[in-house]
Design an enzyme around this catalytic site. Structure first.
Site, PDB file in Angstrom:
ATOM      1  N   GLN A 108     -19.370   4.807  33.688  1.00  0.00           N
ATOM      2  CA  GLN A 108     -17.922   4.628  33.751  1.00  0.00           C
ATOM      3  C   GLN A 108     -17.295   5.003  32.409  1.00  0.00           C
ATOM      4  O   GLN A 108     -17.655   4.465  31.369  1.00  0.00           O
ATOM      5  CB  GLN A 108     -17.541   3.189  34.110  1.00  0.00           C
ATOM      6  CG  GLN A 108     -16.051   3.057  34.420  1.00  0.00           C
ATOM      7  CD  GLN A 108     -15.617   1.638  34.726  1.00  0.00           C
ATOM      8  OE1 GLN A 108     -15.661   0.785  33.849  1.00  0.00           O
ATOM      9  NE2 GLN A 108     -15.194   1.394  35.948  1.00  0.00           N
ATOM     10  N   TYR A 181      -4.894  -0.453  33.368  1.00  0.00           N
ATOM     11  CA  TYR A 181      -5.458   0.135  32.157  1.00  0.00           C
ATOM     12  C   TYR A 181      -4.647   1.380  31.778  1.00  0.00           C
ATOM     13  O   TYR A 181      -3.677   1.733  32.454  1.00  0.00           O
ATOM     14  CB  TYR A 181      -6.939   0.465  32.369  1.00  0.00           C
ATOM     15  CG  TYR A 181      -7.821  -0.766  32.442  1.00  0.00           C
ATOM     16  CD1 TYR A 181      -8.104  -1.508  31.296  1.00  0.00           C
ATOM     17  CD2 TYR A 181      -8.343  -1.204  33.650  1.00  0.00           C
ATOM     18  CE1 TYR A 181      -8.897  -2.651  31.361  1.00  0.00           C
ATOM     19  CE2 TYR A 181      -9.135  -2.345  33.727  1.00  0.00           C
ATOM     20  CZ  TYR A 181      -9.403  -3.064  32.572  1.00  0.00           C
ATOM     21  OH  TYR A 181     -10.178  -4.202  32.631  1.00  0.00           O
ATOM     22  N   ARG A 318     -15.498 -10.046  45.946  1.00  0.00           N
ATOM     23  CA  ARG A 318     -16.104 -11.185  46.627  1.00  0.00           C
ATOM     24  C   ARG A 318     -16.744 -10.750  47.954  1.00  0.00           C
ATOM     25  O   ARG A 318     -16.508 -11.330  49.004  1.00  0.00           O
ATOM     26  CB  ARG A 318     -15.088 -12.303  46.843  1.00  0.00           C
ATOM     27  CG  ARG A 318     -14.367 -12.775  45.587  1.00  0.00           C
ATOM     28  CD  ARG A 318     -13.766 -14.162  45.745  1.00  0.00           C
ATOM     29  NE  ARG A 318     -14.825 -15.171  45.765  1.00  0.00           N
ATOM     30  CZ  ARG A 318     -14.702 -16.372  46.358  1.00  0.00           C
ATOM     31  NH1 ARG A 318     -13.596 -16.673  47.004  1.00  0.00           N
ATOM     32  NH2 ARG A 318     -15.693 -17.237  46.319  1.00  0.00           N
ATOM     33  N   CYS A 364     -23.015 -16.422  43.516  1.00  0.00           N
ATOM     34  CA  CYS A 364     -21.980 -16.383  42.473  1.00  0.00           C
ATOM     35  C   CYS A 364     -20.932 -17.424  42.841  1.00  0.00           C
ATOM     36  O   CYS A 364     -20.541 -17.539  43.997  1.00  0.00           O
ATOM     37  CB  CYS A 364     -21.358 -14.990  42.413  1.00  0.00           C
ATOM     38  SG  CYS A 364     -19.806 -14.898  41.496  1.00  0.00           S
ATOM     39  N   CYS A 371     -18.979 -14.852  32.712  1.00  0.00           N
ATOM     40  CA  CYS A 371     -18.661 -13.418  32.614  1.00  0.00           C
ATOM     41  C   CYS A 371     -17.313 -13.214  31.923  1.00  0.00           C
ATOM     42  O   CYS A 371     -17.237 -13.092  30.711  1.00  0.00           O
ATOM     43  CB  CYS A 371     -18.717 -12.754  33.982  1.00  0.00           C
ATOM     44  SG  CYS A 371     -17.843 -13.623  35.308  1.00  0.00           S
ATOM     45  N   LYS A 451     -14.185 -24.057  47.170  1.00  0.00           N
ATOM     46  CA  LYS A 451     -15.356 -24.244  46.304  1.00  0.00           C
ATOM     47  C   LYS A 451     -16.651 -24.199  47.117  1.00  0.00           C
ATOM     48  O   LYS A 451     -17.662 -24.776  46.722  1.00  0.00           O
ATOM     49  CB  LYS A 451     -15.240 -25.584  45.561  1.00  0.00           C
ATOM     50  CG  LYS A 451     -14.037 -25.711  44.641  1.00  0.00           C
ATOM     51  CD  LYS A 451     -14.130 -24.832  43.410  1.00  0.00           C
ATOM     52  CE  LYS A 451     -15.158 -25.300  42.414  1.00  0.00           C
ATOM     53  NZ  LYS A 451     -14.814 -26.575  41.769  1.00  0.00           N
TER      54      LYS A 451
END
Length: 664
Positions: A108, A181, A318, A364, A371, A451
């Protein structure tokens, strides 16, 4: 696994065939570079481990092509142009190892961060941007890039991509017309106020991105794949203000109609695949979705793009539920599934899925503490539930010289992790748990629907410890004498923590957050939550979602004042979800005592009564270390870990346990 066979069919991006439909999403590789812009050994091991784990396409985290216009500081992330020889040498070592596992790898390449550069990583002031606009984090105005600087960066892309090709990379991904960005700032009219050929109409705003792909194709050849990270929608309400899911707002960034038009143009310019997400730094919880965002949140947007273009579409966000991933492929929403944080949590995710071992995939949590939280605060990429992530060699488990019987007191997350590590090394751990199940504070913590992955982590520990034949003794309240008489060679105290409580007079309607989350008591309709930290805010939202009238009373002057290191994506979304769900907030306030009608509050020098059926305490936890204090002079090899050592979070409980258990 036959059920998920379609996820393991090959797919092509340009001229490159990838063995399955899984890509490793690019994640900021902070700490994985050397001082000359190459990959250090940590970086090489980190990416190679994900290839070894079965991922078909590895996409590295951001690397830079320019260190002059926007300075980043060597040693933070790699740069393919800073020292070409060093980059090619270390890159070649990495790509050869990745290819050994029949995986492909794309580098990248970034034009820069511009107005969204995180202050801890910021070199020169002021930061650059397409126009003199407000910085995302700092109260500073960015410096406008000159045309000569743009041309210089474009040229650097060609050099950087050629160095990547020489280093054995199979293609590149451009970072990015996404998330706000630098390239995206040029593409979005809200940020780009230029009047030259790089501003104005959409084609002009995309000129920078067009010149990048054309330069790379000219330098590396038309068959060298160039993909693009792309967001068809920004979710920007205003400067530093993002929209929540379900919120009605006027889009100030890129909206879907322009997103579709831009996608078509970008493909026409030569991009071979689009890696789709949504969001921006002003709405960071879309680009880096916390657990408060639903699973697979990018799928609808990927499908919109997929229906508009004729190149492969990659979808992240996700996507760790394999049923969801399969349905996205079968529905034609995307061609590849991109896993970012799930591959931090478990580098072997893909192989475990392929072989039907889904119960052993470490989940995760979308907590972002290991992270993005650590990237933001410490410029280091790690993982809360996987202490070995990004330090695979240093954290490798070594068999002991002598096998020991280790007694572990407490079956919370710290005790479970300690037992897992000890068993993997060859020791014989035994867990003593005073309740009837494993999980500790993770059980009430995972009660809200958002959660759910906390409870998946408990299930993972249960399955893993059972597979490792770890003995667990439930419903045992361990005393000092039990430990002294156990004959154990080493002892780990992982007794966790208990909720703080205090007297409010008539305490009959005063409860702890745990009691409410576990539904041990009915809180009624009108509820005062004392404490606006992470537990208090999540509890308040959960109660509000269940049609309760909730007021948070917080002593500090803001919510989440004492929680760290929370990623801004998590904390900012949580702060906004509180009022969005109708929760009242009283900061700089404290509860004095209960009354027949509710509770007396002191707020900014004034007292008032609030109607309440219950008062729920979410004011933190006390370390449970009494047993350790009783034994610390009696046992030679004794350790206290997790909340029992110092009340913190899941990450440090797991990291404590890993460090101690790896060295017994």
């Amino acid at each position: 696994m036959e059920k998920y066979k379609k996820l393991f069919e090959p797919v092509k991006i340009g001229s490159v065939e990838i063995k399955n439909r899984f890509a490793m999403a690019p994640m900021g590789p902070l700490g994985l570079a050397d001082s000359n812009g190459g990959f250090n050994q940590r970086g090489i091991e980190y990416y190679t481990a994900r290839a070894r784990g079965g991922t078909g396409l590895i996409i590295t985290g951001v690397t830079f092509v320019d260190e002059e216009v926007e300075q980043h500081g060597m040693g933070n992330v790699p740069s393919s142009t800073y020292n070409s020889v060093q980059f090619i040498r270390t890159g070649r070592e990495m790509t050869e190892r990745i290819h050994a596992y029949d995986s492909k790898v794309f580098l990248q390449l970034s034009a820069g961060f511009g107005r969204v550069t995180i202050p801890t990583n910021l070199g020169e002031f002021p930061p650059v941007a397409p126009s003199p606009i407000q910085h995302r984090w700092l109260d500073k105005t960015c410096r406008e890039l000159t045309i000569d600087e743009i041309k210089k960066i474009v040229k650097k892309f060609g050099q950087g991509a050629l160095n990547a090709k020489r280093a054995g990379f199979d293609g590149v991904q451009i970072h990015a017309v996404h998330e706000g960005y630098l390239l995206d700032q040029f593409a979005i009219a809200f940020f780009n106020h230029r009047t030259d050929e790089y501003g104005g109409c959409l084609e002009n705003r995309l000129r920078f991105a067009r010149e990048v792909v054309e330069e790379i194709k000219r330098t590396c050849g038309k068959d060298f794949p160039v993909t693009l990270r792309y967001s068809p929608k920004s979710f920007i309400k205003d400067w530093r203000e993002g929209a929540l899911p379900g919120e009605e707002f006027e889009e100030k960034g890129r909206d879907i109609p322009e997103g579709i038009e831009a996608a078509k143009l970008l493909v026409n310019y030569g991009y071979d695949a689009l890696d789709v997400d949504v969001g921006s730094y002003d709405s960071w919880w879309w680009s880096h979705p916390p657990m408060y965002q639903k699973k697979g949140l990018y799928i609808p947007y990927a499908k919109i793009v997929k229906e508009a273009v004729g190149v492969p579409v990659i979808c992240a966000g996700r996507m760790d539920n394999p049923e969801l991933a399969l349905s996205a492929i079968e529905d034609g929403a995307c061609d590849m599934i991109s896993l970012g944080r799930p591959l931090l949590a478990d580098e072997n995710y893909v192989n475990k899925l392929r072989s039907g071992k889904t119960a052993f995939i470490r989940p995760c949590l979308s907590c972002q503490e290991g992270c993005m939280g650590r990237i933001q605060e410490f410029s280091a990429l790690n993982c809360a539930v996987n202490p070995a992530a990004c330090r695979e060699k240093e954290a490798a488990l070594i068999p002991p010289l002598k096998i020991k019987n280790v007694l572990i007191v407490g079956g919370g997350v710290a005790g479970c992790e300690a037992a897992r590590v000890l068993a993997l090394r060859g020791h014989k751990p035994t867990i003593y748990e005073k309740s009837s199940r494993l999980g500790g504070n993770l059980i009430p913590g995972g009660a809200p629907e958002f959660k759910e992955d906390d409870h998946l982590l408990i299930k993972w520990y249960e399955a893993t410890l059972d597979d490792l034949n770890v003995e667990v003794r439930f419903n045992v309240e361990v005393t000092a004498d039990i430990v002294r008489n156990s004959g154990a060679d080493a002892v780990i105290i992982a007794t966790g923590s208990s909720p703080k409580i205090f007297d409010l007079g008539d305490n009959r309607k005063v409860y702890t957050a745990e009691e409410i989350l576990m539904k041990k008591a009915d809180p009624g309709k009108d509820i005062v939550v004392v404490g606006g930290g992470l537990v208090g805010c999540e509890l308040a939202i959960w109660l509000a979602e269940n049609n309760k009238n909730v007021t948070i009373v917080e002593l500090q002057n803001k919510l989440l004042a004492l929680n760290s290191p929370l990623c801004h994506a998590n904390s900012e979304m949580l702060e906004r979800l509180v009022p969005f769900n109708g929760v009242n907030v009283l900061t700089s306030s404290k509860v004095l005592n209960t009354t027949d009608k509710g509770v007396i509050i002191e707020s900014i020098g004034e007292t008032k009564e609030i109607k309440a059926d219950s008062i729920v305490l979410a004011v933190g936890y006390n370390a449970e270390k009494t047993l350790y204090e009783e034994l610390k002079y009696d046992i030679d090899d004794i350790h206290v870990i997790g909340d029992a050592r110092k009340v913190s979070n899941i990450m440090y409980a797991i990291w404590d346990a890993y460090e101690v258990a790896a060295n017994i």
